[in-house]
Design an enzyme around this catalytic site. Structure first.
Site, PDB file in Angstrom:
ATOM      1  N   HIS A   1       1.947  13.221  -1.823  1.00 33.30           N
ATOM      2  CA  HIS A   1       1.578  13.383  -0.522  1.00 33.30           C
ATOM      3  C   HIS A   1       2.502  12.610   0.754  1.00 33.30           C
ATOM      4  O   HIS A   1       2.990  11.509   0.277  1.00 33.30           O
ATOM      5  CB  HIS A   1       0.165  12.849  -0.012  1.00 33.30           C
ATOM      6  CG  HIS A   1      -0.780  13.727  -0.878  1.00 33.30           C
ATOM      7  ND1 HIS A   1      -1.636  12.934  -1.967  1.00 33.30           N
ATOM      8  CD2 HIS A   1      -1.092  15.044  -0.983  1.00 33.30           C
ATOM      9  CE1 HIS A   1      -2.496  14.064  -2.207  1.00 33.30           C
ATOM     10  NE2 HIS A   1      -2.103  15.152  -1.731  1.00 33.30           N
TER      11      HIS A   1
ATOM     12  N   GLU B   1       2.106   9.027   1.983  1.00 34.60           N
ATOM     13  CA  GLU B   1       1.690   7.790   1.046  1.00 34.60           C
ATOM     14  C   GLU B   1       2.867   7.011   0.728  1.00 34.60           C
ATOM     15  O   GLU B   1       3.539   7.186  -0.149  1.00 34.60           O
ATOM     16  CB  GLU B   1       0.868   8.339   0.042  1.00 34.60           C
ATOM     17  CG  GLU B   1      -0.222   9.003   0.537  1.00 34.60           C
ATOM     18  CD  GLU B   1      -0.999   9.971  -0.425  1.00 34.60           C
ATOM     19  OE1 GLU B   1      -0.818   9.632  -1.677  1.00 34.60           O
ATOM     20  OE2 GLU B   1      -1.949  10.421  -0.075  1.00 34.60           O
TER      21      GLU B   1
ATOM     22  N   HIS C   1      -0.128   7.007  -5.683  1.00 33.15           N
ATOM     23  CA  HIS C   1      -0.877   7.705  -4.164  1.00 33.15           C
ATOM     24  C   HIS C   1      -1.231   6.294  -3.621  1.00 33.15           C
ATOM     25  O   HIS C   1      -1.490   5.105  -4.111  1.00 33.15           O
ATOM     26  CB  HIS C   1      -1.878   8.617  -4.348  1.00 33.15           C
ATOM     27  CG  HIS C   1      -1.493   9.735  -4.790  1.00 33.15           C
ATOM     28  ND1 HIS C   1      -1.524  10.838  -4.282  1.00 33.15           N
ATOM     29  CD2 HIS C   1      -0.878  10.197  -6.149  1.00 33.15           C
ATOM     30  CE1 HIS C   1      -1.307  11.982  -4.935  1.00 33.15           C
ATOM     31  NE2 HIS C   1      -0.776  11.696  -6.089  1.00 33.15           N
TER      32      HIS C   1
ATOM     33  N   GLU D   1      -4.114   5.031  -7.103  1.00 28.26           N
ATOM     34  CA  GLU D   1      -4.231   4.840  -5.915  1.00 28.26           C
ATOM     35  C   GLU D   1      -4.025   3.231  -5.558  1.00 28.26           C
ATOM     36  O   GLU D   1      -4.615   2.403  -6.123  1.00 28.26           O
ATOM     37  CB  GLU D   1      -5.835   5.288  -5.414  1.00 28.26           C
ATOM     38  CG  GLU D   1      -6.276   6.631  -5.497  1.00 28.26           C
ATOM     39  CD  GLU D   1      -5.402   7.574  -4.641  1.00 28.26           C
ATOM     40  OE1 GLU D   1      -4.768   7.166  -3.570  1.00 28.26           O
ATOM     41  OE2 GLU D   1      -5.670   8.723  -4.852  1.00 28.26           O
TER      42      GLU D   1
HETATM   43  O1  LIG Z   1      -7.928   9.145   0.340  1.00 29.57           O
HETATM   44  C1  LIG Z   1      -7.811  10.222   0.012  1.00 29.57           C
HETATM   45  O2  LIG Z   1      -8.862  11.078   0.627  1.00 29.57           O
HETATM   46  C2  LIG Z   1      -7.008  11.335  -0.775  1.00 29.57           C
HETATM   47  C3  LIG Z   1      -6.049  10.486  -1.530  1.00 29.57           C
HETATM   48  C4  LIG Z   1      -5.346  11.256  -2.544  1.00 29.57           C
HETATM   49  O3  LIG Z   1      -4.359  11.811  -2.225  1.00 29.57           O
HETATM   50  N1  LIG Z   1      -5.934  11.453  -3.747  1.00 29.57           N
HETATM   51  C5  LIG Z   1      -5.513  12.155  -4.866  1.00 29.57           C
HETATM   52  C6  LIG Z   1      -6.401  12.175  -5.850  1.00 29.57           C
HETATM   53  C7  LIG Z   1      -5.965  12.972  -7.103  1.00 29.57           C
HETATM   54  C8  LIG Z   1      -6.982  13.223  -8.242  1.00 29.57           C
HETATM   55  O4  LIG Z   1      -8.075  13.682  -7.975  1.00 29.57           O
HETATM   56  O5  LIG Z   1      -6.395  12.787  -9.280  1.00 29.57           O
HETATM   57  C9  LIG Z   1      -5.469  13.664  -4.103  1.00 29.57           C
HETATM   58  O6  LIG Z   1      -6.613  13.920  -3.467  1.00 29.57           O
HETATM   59  O7  LIG Z   1      -4.446  14.577  -4.477  1.00 29.57           O
HETATM   60 ZN   LIG Z   2      -2.173  11.229  -2.187  1.00 32.24          ZN
END
Ligand SMILES: O=C(O)CCC(=O)N[C@@H](CCC(=O)O)C(=O)O
Ligand SMILES: [Zn+2]
Length: 337
Positions: free
Chosen positions: A56, A59, A148, A211
């Site tokens: 993303h 980030e 991330h 994260e």
């Molecule tokens: O903060 C958020 O809402 C999104 C943060 C983020 O990019 N998280 C990833 C998590 C991926 C996973 O579920 O393994 C995403 O949403 O892609």
């Molecule tokens: Zn992300």
């Protein structure tokens, strides 16, 4: 060269050379934002490591953290001892400081992907790079950390998402992540087609989405909070066995339900800045969707993670989770929490 790689990739500067020597090994630039490091001598304990950042584009903390690691390798302060594939994910989105340009790259990592466009093409290029990298290192344990940062605050600012897959997580991972100051773990309940899921599902790698705090512009991240995570990544690049600690210091959760946005007329029934892992009691209405109707918490409380009402139609708008037992503990214990 290594210390300038991120900057040059973002400025789209053509490298003078696609490969070369560095202290303790060699590097190869396979494509924009795809760099392989090969040590002259691999330690016995070395894993085949994929470290990805910028999947993303907004980030930035993981990109800064990785930049520091590469600079340390180049300066000879970090002796390379493991094969590593280093990935800057969505270059165009990073340039624009946006999560994505046309579609969320982190939902496209599946081999039957048939979409076209910038992000789907990049997903295919990254999947091919990962396939070729792991194929070059048969017999070595595989690892993929996809770094991330989250859009909003969190009760646990640093947490790991464990993708759903047949490959079990090795106990050492929980110990390393606890030592790296990861505060919570979220077990996924179904396939999610994220990048870390790709490595786990298709390559049996120890893959996680990590994260590491909140989204910030470049230059506004407090990297001191990420020093323990940087130490873990450095140990892996050195091919050393990372130090670990008791995983029970982390809070464990399992996804119980995924909220999806089915219609344009969709809303989450709580404030936009609600922190990740906020718990909602039974009876709380969490979402309203013109097509799917309302969603109300039933049974036991649910904690909301990654809420985002602005996602594309059909996409995940939030994960809803419940406490789970730490690995090695029995179910009854988690239910009494
Ligand atoms: O903060 C958020 O809402 C999104 C943060 C983020 O990019 N998280 C990833 C998590 C991926 C996973 O579920 O393994 C995403 O949403 O892609
Ligand atoms: Zn992300």
């Amino acid at each position: 060269m290594l210390s300038e790689w991120i900057e040059h990739s973002l400025e789209d500067v053509s490298p003078r050379s696609r490969s070369g020597r560095l202290r303790g090994g060699t590097y190869t630039l396979h494509a924009p934002g795809i760099l392989e490091l090969t040590p002259s001598e691999c330690r016995e304990t070395a894993r085949a490591c994929v470290v990805s950042v910028g999947i993303h584009g907004n980030e930035t903390a993981p990109i800064e953290l990785l930049g520091d690691c590469l600079a340390r390798i180049e300066a000879g302060m970090l002796p390379l001892g493991a094969p590593a594939l280093i990935i800057l994910g969505n270059l165009e989105a990073i340039r624009r400081a946006k999560r994505y340009v046309t579609t969320n790259l982190n939902r496209l990592f599946r081999r039957d992907l048939d979409e076209t466009g910038m992000e789907p093409d990049r997903a295919r290029q990254l999947m091919n790079a990962v396939d070729a990298f792991y194929a070059r290192h048969p017999g070595r344990e595989r690892l993929h950390y996809d770094l991330h940062t989250a859009i909003r605050d969190s009760r646990f600012p640093r947490f790991a998402v464990e993708p759903f897959a047949d490959t079990a997580t090795l106990p050492e991972q929980w110990r390393w992540l606890a030592e790296a100051n990861i505060q919570a773990v979220l077990h996924q309940h179904q396939h999610s087609w994220t990048f870390s899921h790709y490595s786990r599902h298709y390559h049996q790698a120890q893959g996680f989405t990590l994260e590491l705090g909140r989204v910030n512009p470049f230059g506004h991240n407090d990297l001191t909070l990420l020093v323990p995570m940087a130490r873990l990544i450095e140990a892996l690049l050195e091919g050393r066995e990372p130090p670990g600690t008791d995983p029970a210091r982390m809070a464990f959760f399992r996804v119980a339900h995924e909220l999806r946005r089915h219609s344009a007329d969709f809303r989450l029934c709580f404030p936009d800045d609600t922190p990740n892992f906020t718990e909602f009691a039974p009876g709380s209405r969490l979402a309203e969707d013109a097509e799917a109707g309302p969603f109300t918490v039933e049974g036991k409380p649910l904690s909301v993670v990654f809420p985002n009402a602005e996602v594309e139609l059909g996409a995940r708008a939030a994960l809803l989770a419940r406490p789970a037992s730490p690995p090695g503990h029995c179910i009854e214990k988690s239910q009494s929490r």
